[in-house]
Design a protein around this motif. Sequence first.
Motif, mmCIF file in Angstrom:
data_model
loop_
_atom_site.group_PDB
_atom_site.id
_atom_site.type_symbol
_atom_site.label_atom_id
_atom_site.label_comp_id
_atom_site.label_asym_id
_atom_site.label_seq_id
_atom_site.Cartn_x
_atom_site.Cartn_y
_atom_site.Cartn_z
ATOM 1 N N VAL A 102 0.808 -1.225 0.000
ATOM 2 C CA VAL A 102 0.000 0.000 0.000
ATOM 3 C C VAL A 102 0.841 1.275 0.000
ATOM 4 C CG1 VAL A 102 -1.996 -1.084 1.106
ATOM 5 C CG2 VAL A 102 -0.180 -0.121 2.536
ATOM 6 N N LEU A 103 2.157 1.148 0.183
ATOM 7 C CA LEU A 103 3.037 2.322 0.209
ATOM 8 C C LEU A 103 4.289 2.042 -0.616
ATOM 9 C CD1 LEU A 103 2.985 3.448 3.964
ATOM 10 C CD2 LEU A 103 2.308 4.865 2.026
ATOM 11 N N PRO A 104 4.820 3.065 -1.297
ATOM 12 C CA PRO A 104 6.090 2.883 -2.001
ATOM 13 C C PRO A 104 7.209 2.535 -1.023
ATOM 14 C CG PRO A 104 4.985 4.906 -2.697
ATOM 15 C CD PRO A 104 4.247 4.407 -1.493
ATOM 16 N N ILE A 105 8.183 1.740 -1.475
ATOM 17 C CA ILE A 105 9.272 1.292 -0.610
ATOM 18 C C ILE A 105 10.025 2.477 -0.004
ATOM 19 C CG2 ILE A 105 11.465 0.050 -0.544
ATOM 20 C CD1 ILE A 105 9.073 -1.763 -0.785
ATOM 21 N N ALA A 106 10.372 3.468 -0.826
ATOM 22 C CA ALA A 106 11.114 4.621 -0.315
ATOM 23 C C ALA A 106 10.313 5.379 0.742
ATOM 24 C CB ALA A 106 11.495 5.557 -1.461
ATOM 25 N N MET A 107 8.985 5.457 0.548
ATOM 26 C CA MET A 107 8.149 6.154 1.514
ATOM 27 C C MET A 107 8.110 5.419 2.850
ATOM 28 S SD MET A 107 6.323 8.733 2.277
ATOM 29 C CE MET A 107 6.120 9.522 0.682
ATOM 30 N N ILE A 108 8.052 4.082 2.800
ATOM 31 C CA ILE A 108 8.057 3.299 4.037
ATOM 32 C C ILE A 108 9.332 3.589 4.825
ATOM 33 C CG2 ILE A 108 8.136 0.967 5.008
ATOM 34 C CD1 ILE A 108 6.525 0.050 2.554
ATOM 35 N N ALA A 109 10.469 3.504 4.148
ATOM 36 C CA ALA A 109 11.744 3.723 4.822
ATOM 37 C C ALA A 109 11.861 5.152 5.344
ATOM 38 C CB ALA A 109 12.895 3.408 3.873
ATOM 39 N N PHE A 110 11.380 6.124 4.566
ATOM 40 C CA PHE A 110 11.462 7.520 4.991
ATOM 41 C C PHE A 110 10.597 7.773 6.226
ATOM 42 C CE2 PHE A 110 9.673 11.858 4.739
ATOM 43 C CZ PHE A 110 10.848 12.588 4.875
ATOM 44 N N LEU A 111 9.346 7.312 6.199
ATOM 45 C CA LEU A 111 8.463 7.499 7.354
ATOM 46 C C LEU A 111 8.984 6.759 8.580
ATOM 47 C CD1 LEU A 111 4.960 7.227 5.641
ATOM 48 C CD2 LEU A 111 6.096 9.305 6.469
ATOM 49 N N ARG A 112 9.592 5.603 8.351
ATOM 50 C CA ARG A 112 10.177 4.833 9.449
ATOM 51 C C ARG A 112 11.260 5.655 10.133
ATOM 52 N NH1 ARG A 112 13.099 -0.657 7.834
ATOM 53 N NH2 ARG A 112 14.878 0.737 7.586
ATOM 54 N N CYS A 113 12.089 6.321 9.340
ATOM 55 C CA CYS A 113 13.148 7.153 9.906
ATOM 56 C C CYS A 113 12.590 8.347 10.667
ATOM 57 C CB CYS A 113 14.086 7.640 8.801
ATOM 58 S SG CYS A 113 15.050 6.348 8.000
ATOM 59 N N VAL A 114 11.563 8.978 10.109
ATOM 60 C CA VAL A 114 10.966 10.143 10.759
ATOM 61 C C VAL A 114 10.341 9.757 12.098
ATOM 62 C CG1 VAL A 114 9.127 11.855 10.584
ATOM 63 C CG2 VAL A 114 10.581 11.384 8.600
ATOM 64 N N LEU A 115 9.602 8.653 12.130
ATOM 65 C CA LEU A 115 9.002 8.189 13.381
ATOM 66 C C LEU A 115 10.078 7.815 14.396
ATOM 67 C CD1 LEU A 115 6.030 6.038 12.029
ATOM 68 C CD2 LEU A 115 5.879 8.196 13.293
ATOM 69 N N ALA A 116 11.137 7.185 13.928
ATOM 70 C CA ALA A 116 12.224 6.822 14.829
ATOM 71 C C ALA A 116 12.875 8.065 15.432
ATOM 72 C CB ALA A 116 13.267 5.995 14.078
ATOM 73 N N MET A 117 13.051 9.098 14.625
ATOM 74 C CA MET A 117 13.632 10.333 15.136
ATOM 75 C C MET A 117 12.744 10.963 16.202
ATOM 76 S SD MET A 117 14.973 11.957 11.525
ATOM 77 C CE MET A 117 15.114 13.604 12.227
ATOM 78 N N ALA A 118 11.429 10.862 16.026
ATOM 79 C CA ALA A 118 10.506 11.425 17.009
ATOM 80 C C ALA A 118 10.645 10.747 18.370
ATOM 81 C CB ALA A 118 9.070 11.297 16.502
#
Length: 292
Positions: free
Chosen positions: A28-44
């Motif tokens: 349901v999500l592009p691979i790059a978007m998954i990895a990018f959102l994962r990084c943003v959530l991790a930073m939070a």
Amino acid sequence: MRLAYLQLALSMALVGANVAVAKVLADVLPIAMIAFLRCVLAMAVLWPLARWLDGPVRVPSAVLRNLALQAVFGTAIYNAGLLAGLRLTTALEGGLVLASLPAAVAIGGAVFLRERLPPRQWAAVALAAFGMAAITLARTAGGAGGSPLGNLLVFGGVLGEASYVLLARRIAGRVPVITASLWMQAFSALVLAPFALPDIGAVTVLAAPSIAALLVFHSLTASVLCLLLWYAGLKRVPAGMAGIFTAFLPGTAALVAVTGLGEAFTITHAAGFLLMMGSVAVATWPRRTGAP
């Protein structure tokens, strides 16, 4: 040392277990978007933890450059090489190439970090490679032939991940674990942003609570807990030996595929796991006093 071994094993096992979650998200999500959102959530999550547990930390410029390189090799090159390669070659051949990761890390540690590898560690590398090859063979059926270019791209991804492991070892202990993880995620997000932001409209699928929950779980385990465990383990374990524990990544991924996705468990699976665990046993068995 036993605690460090456990930390490394758990880190790689969690990464492997997240493969099934990533497959669901990738529908349901592009691979790059998954990895990018994962990084943003991790930073939070990592930002307040770093401020609370590590306090103000001045990170040397050399360490920052090292962390930036880790993001390039361990995030961009690994994922790009693996995914691009698997579009061209078979899962069987791609998986066999991926099984070379422990050997790549061990050899890199010996060549670039000048770490001495005793003969039994070379034996452990061989056991891990054969174990992952057996698991891959058991998970795939016969099909069309592979592609030399595809296999080369996958091996490029392997070299990227091996470089990440070696780079992480080079700065282990110089910066607090949580602060190092925060910077690693920040650099990864910067690397991924140009590839993810053009598909920003795809985030509307996160309105579904189940998808949002999967993404949060994926982020907190793969990008926070795994990194913390890996950095903590690398404080005590040489890169060559740490490379042995990367066998848990494809091993756990295969186990989750069998138990969670209903794939058949065969005697070849059993042989692969026995070889993998034998690899860890050979690498970590206490040496006798005076033994080489």
